[in-house]
Design an enzyme around this catalytic site. Sequence first.
Site, PDB file in Angstrom:
ATOM      1  N   ARG A 121      20.574 -15.322 -30.135  1.00  0.00           N
ATOM      2  CA  ARG A 121      21.494 -16.160 -30.910  1.00  0.00           C
ATOM      3  C   ARG A 121      21.980 -17.307 -30.029  1.00  0.00           C
ATOM      4  O   ARG A 121      23.107 -17.307 -29.532  1.00  0.00           O
ATOM      5  CB  ARG A 121      22.655 -15.311 -31.423  1.00  0.00           C
ATOM      6  N   GLN A 126      18.390 -21.324 -33.545  1.00  0.00           N
ATOM      7  CA  GLN A 126      19.005 -21.116 -34.858  1.00  0.00           C
ATOM      8  C   GLN A 126      18.004 -21.267 -36.001  1.00  0.00           C
ATOM      9  O   GLN A 126      18.033 -20.510 -36.964  1.00  0.00           O
ATOM     10  CB  GLN A 126      20.173 -22.091 -35.056  1.00  0.00           C
ATOM     11  N   ASP A 129      15.855 -18.063 -36.672  1.00  0.00           N
ATOM     12  CA  ASP A 129      16.590 -16.807 -36.861  1.00  0.00           C
ATOM     13  C   ASP A 129      16.394 -16.224 -38.261  1.00  0.00           C
ATOM     14  O   ASP A 129      17.039 -16.654 -39.214  1.00  0.00           O
ATOM     15  CB  ASP A 129      18.073 -17.056 -36.580  1.00  0.00           C
ATOM     16  N   SER A 132      19.611 -14.555 -39.941  1.00  0.00           N
ATOM     17  CA  SER A 132      20.558 -15.459 -40.595  1.00  0.00           C
ATOM     18  C   SER A 132      20.026 -15.946 -41.934  1.00  0.00           C
ATOM     19  O   SER A 132      20.747 -15.946 -42.940  1.00  0.00           O
ATOM     20  CB  SER A 132      20.861 -16.654 -39.686  1.00  0.00           C
ATOM     21  N   TYR A 229      27.373 -10.943 -32.618  1.00  0.00           N
ATOM     22  CA  TYR A 229      27.385  -9.653 -33.291  1.00  0.00           C
ATOM     23  C   TYR A 229      28.699  -8.932 -33.025  1.00  0.00           C
ATOM     24  O   TYR A 229      29.344  -9.117 -31.993  1.00  0.00           O
ATOM     25  CB  TYR A 229      26.239  -8.771 -32.789  1.00  0.00           C
TER      26      TYR A 229
END
Length: 373
Positions: A121, A126, A129, A132, A229
């Site tokens: 992360r 990004q 991911d 997400s 997280y």
Amino acid sequence: MKIAVLKEGAAGERRVSATAETVKKFIALGAEVAVEKGAGDAASFDDAGYAAAGATIGTRAAVLKDADIILGVQGPDPKSLKGLKAGAWIVAGLNPFGERARVDEYAALGAEALAMEFMPRITRAQSMDILSSQSNLAGYKSVLDAAAEYGRAFPMMMTAAGTVSAAKVFVMGVGVAGLQAIATARRLGAQVSATDVRSATKEQIQSLGAKPIFVENVAGIEGEGSGGYATEMSEEYQKAQAELVSSHIAKQDIVITTALIPGRPAPRLISDAQIATMRPGSVIVDLAVESGGNVEGAVAGEIVEKHGVKIVGHKNVAGRLAADASALFSRNLFNFLSAFWDKEAGKVVLDEEIGDAVRLTQGGKVVSARLLG
């Protein structure tokens, strides 16, 4: 460099790991793309579209032959990879903790398995991911699922026959899925509140127009995990949170739970006794049901009723929006591989930071520190 796109074999999986859009982009990089016949049918991406984008369509055996990279949404069954070239990459959501034995089988095949869930992360990753992108859709869909099971309207309605009160929605766990659930419930006109163990989420909740429900003045909160997280809470915090949630949940019409801890069973957030305090006709959606569940009595793949409350435990919630989920997932894969595309070598060359994070197997062995540690 040959990239193979496989038809998903997991029960109920409708997503696909490449679309015509990403096939065209891979080919523009200089790759050859082969798509297994019917791979995208369940997500409304037909073979003709892939062919028009420049892919070859064939059987699994033909697609796998001489493939350097195999793309998947979920990890393919090792038994279905007969003829896989030694050193070939398997790039997919591999569920490394839940499918540990399968990781060993990939190693035995001589494959280099890259788990997209282990993507760090960090800012530059990004766009790669999958957690997400898929959680965003799952959060949205969870509210629609709740609305479908709830026997009343969401927004306040003032009519000549009287006023309909707005539904009260409580979101537990404010990660990507939770934030999207808040936003969606607000769009539908509900009164929304939310909670999380991470104090930093309070401002995010308020920015979406929802009411934050937080335990205050309790020492020993351990909710601020690394990489965005959550981690496990202290015993004192758990007790205080349980008391706060119990009083709040009894007043709610809909509760959506989203809490997950990587590599651990999902934390239990709602007990049977708490469910019993809710009004008949209320709905709980447990987005963590496949990881053990946040809700006592939730059953993966089923909608059960307890104390007059419906507990929704759909599996693979993002996959129930197969077309959009596939489009986002396939872009995550393309963004990952294209970021490390070496034009001169005509292949993908991973760097240490991201490569070591996602690599599970190499040279016939399991090499992931997260699995070996």
